[in-house]
Design a protein around this motif. Structure first.
Motif, PDB file in Angstrom:
ATOM      1  N   GLN A  72      -8.309   7.377 -19.170  1.00  0.00           N
ATOM      2  CA  GLN A  72      -9.254   7.230 -18.338  1.00  0.00           C
ATOM      3  C   GLN A  72      -9.263   5.453 -17.953  1.00  0.00           C
ATOM      4  O   GLN A  72      -8.628   4.955 -17.190  1.00  0.00           O
ATOM      5  N   TYR A  73      -8.080   4.272 -18.990  1.00  0.00           N
ATOM      6  CA  TYR A  73      -7.891   3.103 -18.861  1.00  0.00           C
ATOM      7  C   TYR A  73      -6.778   3.144 -18.416  1.00  0.00           C
ATOM      8  O   TYR A  73      -6.172   2.291 -16.839  1.00  0.00           O
ATOM      9  N   GLY A  74      -5.835   3.873 -18.159  1.00  0.00           N
ATOM     10  CA  GLY A  74      -4.575   3.880 -17.695  1.00  0.00           C
ATOM     11  C   GLY A  74      -4.931   3.893 -16.268  1.00  0.00           C
ATOM     12  O   GLY A  74      -4.076   3.637 -15.669  1.00  0.00           O
ATOM     13  N   THR A  75      -4.921   4.843 -16.225  1.00  0.00           N
ATOM     14  CA  THR A  75      -5.471   5.938 -15.033  1.00  0.00           C
ATOM     15  C   THR A  75      -5.922   5.045 -13.582  1.00  0.00           C
ATOM     16  O   THR A  75      -5.424   4.279 -12.842  1.00  0.00           O
ATOM     17  N   TRP A  76      -6.607   4.225 -13.763  1.00  0.00           N
ATOM     18  CA  TRP A  76      -7.951   2.657 -13.906  1.00  0.00           C
ATOM     19  C   TRP A  76      -6.737   1.983 -13.569  1.00  0.00           C
ATOM     20  O   TRP A  76      -6.556   1.333 -12.219  1.00  0.00           O
ATOM     21  N   TYR A  77      -5.491   1.494 -14.049  1.00  0.00           N
ATOM     22  CA  TYR A  77      -5.045   0.496 -14.196  1.00  0.00           C
ATOM     23  C   TYR A  77      -3.707   0.488 -13.052  1.00  0.00           C
ATOM     24  O   TYR A  77      -4.153  -0.347 -12.714  1.00  0.00           O
ATOM     25  N   LEU A  78      -3.728   2.030 -13.639  1.00  0.00           N
ATOM     26  CA  LEU A  78      -2.557   2.554 -12.274  1.00  0.00           C
ATOM     27  C   LEU A  78      -2.983   2.247 -10.674  1.00  0.00           C
ATOM     28  O   LEU A  78      -2.710   1.469  -9.944  1.00  0.00           O
ATOM     29  N   ALA A  79      -4.673   2.702 -10.944  1.00  0.00           N
ATOM     30  CA  ALA A  79      -5.737   3.072  -9.586  1.00  0.00           C
ATOM     31  C   ALA A  79      -5.313   0.897  -8.701  1.00  0.00           C
ATOM     32  O   ALA A  79      -5.037   0.908  -8.063  1.00  0.00           O
ATOM     33  N   SER A  80      -5.812   0.192  -9.980  1.00  0.00           N
ATOM     34  CA  SER A  80      -5.457  -1.334  -9.240  1.00  0.00           C
ATOM     35  C   SER A  80      -4.145  -1.543  -9.143  1.00  0.00           C
ATOM     36  O   SER A  80      -4.223  -2.571  -8.583  1.00  0.00           O
ATOM     37  N   LEU A  81      -2.775  -1.356  -9.442  1.00  0.00           N
ATOM     38  CA  LEU A  81      -1.963  -2.104  -9.289  1.00  0.00           C
ATOM     39  C   LEU A  81      -1.656  -1.150  -7.756  1.00  0.00           C
ATOM     40  O   LEU A  81      -0.644  -1.784  -7.257  1.00  0.00           O
ATOM     41  N   GLU A  82      -2.036  -0.395  -7.779  1.00  0.00           N
ATOM     42  CA  GLU A  82      -1.320   0.503  -6.627  1.00  0.00           C
ATOM     43  C   GLU A  82      -2.381   0.310  -5.794  1.00  0.00           C
ATOM     44  O   GLU A  82      -1.548  -0.618  -4.306  1.00  0.00           O
ATOM     45  N   LYS A  83      -3.659  -0.275  -5.291  1.00  0.00           N
ATOM     46  CA  LYS A  83      -4.252  -0.963  -4.509  1.00  0.00           C
ATOM     47  C   LYS A  83      -3.736  -2.404  -4.517  1.00  0.00           C
ATOM     48  O   LYS A  83      -3.328  -2.630  -3.138  1.00  0.00           O
ATOM     49  N   GLU A  84      -2.831  -3.097  -5.696  1.00  0.00           N
ATOM     50  CA  GLU A  84      -2.800  -4.100  -5.289  1.00  0.00           C
ATOM     51  C   GLU A  84      -1.160  -3.792  -4.401  1.00  0.00           C
ATOM     52  O   GLU A  84      -1.386  -5.462  -3.877  1.00  0.00           O
ATOM     53  N   PHE A  85      -0.768  -3.450  -4.999  1.00  0.00           N
ATOM     54  CA  PHE A  85       0.800  -3.160  -4.067  1.00  0.00           C
ATOM     55  C   PHE A  85       1.196  -2.230  -2.451  1.00  0.00           C
ATOM     56  O   PHE A  85       2.281  -1.904  -2.812  1.00  0.00           O
ATOM     57  N   SER A  86      -0.738  -2.217  -2.750  1.00  0.00           N
ATOM     58  CA  SER A  86      -0.340  -1.584  -1.287  1.00  0.00           C
ATOM     59  C   SER A  86       0.270  -0.439  -1.462  1.00  0.00           C
ATOM     60  O   SER A  86       1.005   0.668  -0.625  1.00  0.00           O
ATOM     61  N   GLY A  87      -0.020   0.566  -2.392  1.00  0.00           N
ATOM     62  CA  GLY A  87       0.748   2.439  -2.398  1.00  0.00           C
ATOM     63  C   GLY A  87       2.046   2.189  -3.000  1.00  0.00           C
ATOM     64  O   GLY A  87       2.444   3.189  -3.029  1.00  0.00           O
ATOM     65  N   ASN A  88       2.684   1.363  -3.089  1.00  0.00           N
ATOM     66  CA  ASN A  88       4.221   0.897  -3.212  1.00  0.00           C
ATOM     67  C   ASN A  88       4.221   1.596  -4.557  1.00  0.00           C
ATOM     68  O   ASN A  88       4.161   0.823  -5.549  1.00  0.00           O
ATOM     69  N   VAL A  89       5.126   2.674  -4.871  1.00  0.00           N
ATOM     70  CA  VAL A  89       5.077   3.541  -6.234  1.00  0.00           C
ATOM     71  C   VAL A  89       6.299   2.465  -7.528  1.00  0.00           C
ATOM     72  O   VAL A  89       5.945   1.822  -8.072  1.00  0.00           O
ATOM     73  N   VAL A  90       6.966   2.043  -5.947  1.00  0.00           N
ATOM     74  CA  VAL A  90       7.646   0.946  -7.086  1.00  0.00           C
ATOM     75  C   VAL A  90       7.693  -0.223  -7.829  1.00  0.00           C
ATOM     76  O   VAL A  90       7.543  -0.634  -9.145  1.00  0.00           O
ATOM     77  N   LEU A  91       6.850  -0.754  -7.149  1.00  0.00           N
ATOM     78  CA  LEU A  91       6.006  -2.177  -7.128  1.00  0.00           C
ATOM     79  C   LEU A  91       4.990  -1.610  -8.382  1.00  0.00           C
ATOM     80  O   LEU A  91       4.860  -2.165  -8.995  1.00  0.00           O
ATOM     81  N   THR A  92       4.424  -0.266  -8.003  1.00  0.00           N
ATOM     82  CA  THR A  92       3.077   0.208  -9.167  1.00  0.00           C
ATOM     83  C   THR A  92       4.332  -0.012 -10.331  1.00  0.00           C
ATOM     84  O   THR A  92       3.304  -0.214 -11.827  1.00  0.00           O
ATOM     85  N   MET A  93       5.426   0.454 -10.150  1.00  0.00           N
ATOM     86  CA  MET A  93       5.362   1.071 -11.767  1.00  0.00           C
ATOM     87  C   MET A  93       6.811  -0.273 -12.620  1.00  0.00           C
ATOM     88  O   MET A  93       6.028  -0.634 -13.449  1.00  0.00           O
ATOM     89  N   ALA A  94       6.924  -1.190 -11.620  1.00  0.00           N
ATOM     90  CA  ALA A  94       7.219  -2.300 -11.538  1.00  0.00           C
ATOM     91  C   ALA A  94       5.903  -2.992 -12.741  1.00  0.00           C
ATOM     92  O   ALA A  94       6.289  -3.515 -14.259  1.00  0.00           O
ATOM     93  N   ALA A  95       5.010  -3.412 -12.068  1.00  0.00           N
ATOM     94  CA  ALA A  95       3.678  -4.103 -11.989  1.00  0.00           C
ATOM     95  C   ALA A  95       3.465  -3.209 -14.166  1.00  0.00           C
ATOM     96  O   ALA A  95       3.073  -4.062 -15.317  1.00  0.00           O
ATOM     97  N   TYR A  96       2.898  -1.789 -14.287  1.00  0.00           N
ATOM     98  CA  TYR A  96       3.350  -1.106 -14.718  1.00  0.00           C
ATOM     99  C   TYR A  96       3.880  -1.705 -16.167  1.00  0.00           C
ATOM    100  O   TYR A  96       2.982  -1.891 -17.188  1.00  0.00           O
ATOM    101  N   ASN A  97       4.886  -1.728 -16.037  1.00  0.00           N
ATOM    102  CA  ASN A  97       6.120  -1.788 -17.424  1.00  0.00           C
ATOM    103  C   ASN A  97       6.052  -3.695 -17.366  1.00  0.00           C
ATOM    104  O   ASN A  97       5.780  -3.718 -18.402  1.00  0.00           O
ATOM    105  N   ALA A  98       5.907  -4.345 -16.221  1.00  0.00           N
ATOM    106  CA  ALA A  98       6.479  -5.138 -16.707  1.00  0.00           C
ATOM    107  C   ALA A  98       5.220  -6.860 -16.326  1.00  0.00           C
ATOM    108  O   ALA A  98       5.492  -7.564 -16.699  1.00  0.00           O
TER     109      ALA A  98
END
Length: 195
Positions: free
Chosen positions: A119-145
């Motif tokens: 639940q929390y991880g998916t919510w966090y992914l959604a917030s990152l996707e929103k912040e980075f306009s759905g860009n998967v590369v930026l979303t995953m970079a933010a999830y890691n770094a």
């Protein structure tokens, strides 16, 4: 007139080669088939992943790819840096998520439970996707770094958010992480998108 004797070993070698080639081709085909590949790309906790992915508007196949690369599906996982559970959430990040979700009963050990972690991880992914306009590369970079690093890379011009490539990511560890998640994500799309 003497009969010519045939060499049975001479005829057996071409047949053996043909049989070995057929076995190799069949083995390769079986190895490439979805049922076998699903052994290496399973989808445990699918109901939970689907539920929270739907709730927060995230592709469930991206969520499971993250889980695969973060914890190899081991709910009790803990990283050297202290990230916990299936989606390897940092306790401080999870505490912030709990606050955002209004989860007053949240405790750090809850991250070792698949449902809370997903639940929390998916919510966090959604917030990152929103912040980075759905860009998967930026979303995953933010999830890691961390999203702070990604914001800094964009501000400093190290990354162009409109034309980002994985190779543009300044941190080697994050580049490798993003590549692994994207590879898993593509496999999950191939195996589970329209079974």
């Amino acid at each position: 007139m003497a009969k010519k004797r045939t060499n049975s070993r001479g005829n057996a070698l071409p047949r053996l080669i043909v049989v070995l080639v057929l076995i190799a081709v069949a083995g390769w085909a079986l190895w490439q088939s979805p049922p076998v590949e699903r052994i290496f790309y399973p989808f445990p906790n699918r109901a939970l992943v689907d539920e929270y992915a739907h709730d927060y508007g995230v592709d469930p196949l991206l969520v499971i790819a993250v889980i695969r690369e973060e914890s190899r599906f081991l709910p009790q996982s803990e990283s050297r840096k202290g990230a916990l559970g299936l989606m390897q959430l940092m306790p401080a990040t999870a505490s912030s998520i709990a606050h955002s979700l209004g989860d007053k009963g949240y405790r750090e050990r809850d991250l070792l439970e698949p449902e809370k972690n997903i639940q929390y991880g998916t919510w966090y992914l959604a917030s990152l996707e929103k912040e980075f306009s759905g860009n998967v590369v930026l979303t995953m970079a933010a999830y890691n770094a961390g999203k702070g690093h990604v914001r800094q890379w964009i501000r400093s011009g190290q990354i162009d958010p409109k034309h980002v490539q994985v190779g543009d990511i300044p941190f080697g560890e994050t580049r490798e992480y993003v590549l692994r998640v994207l590879k898993s994500y593509q496999k999950y799309i191939m195996l589970y998108k329209n079974p």
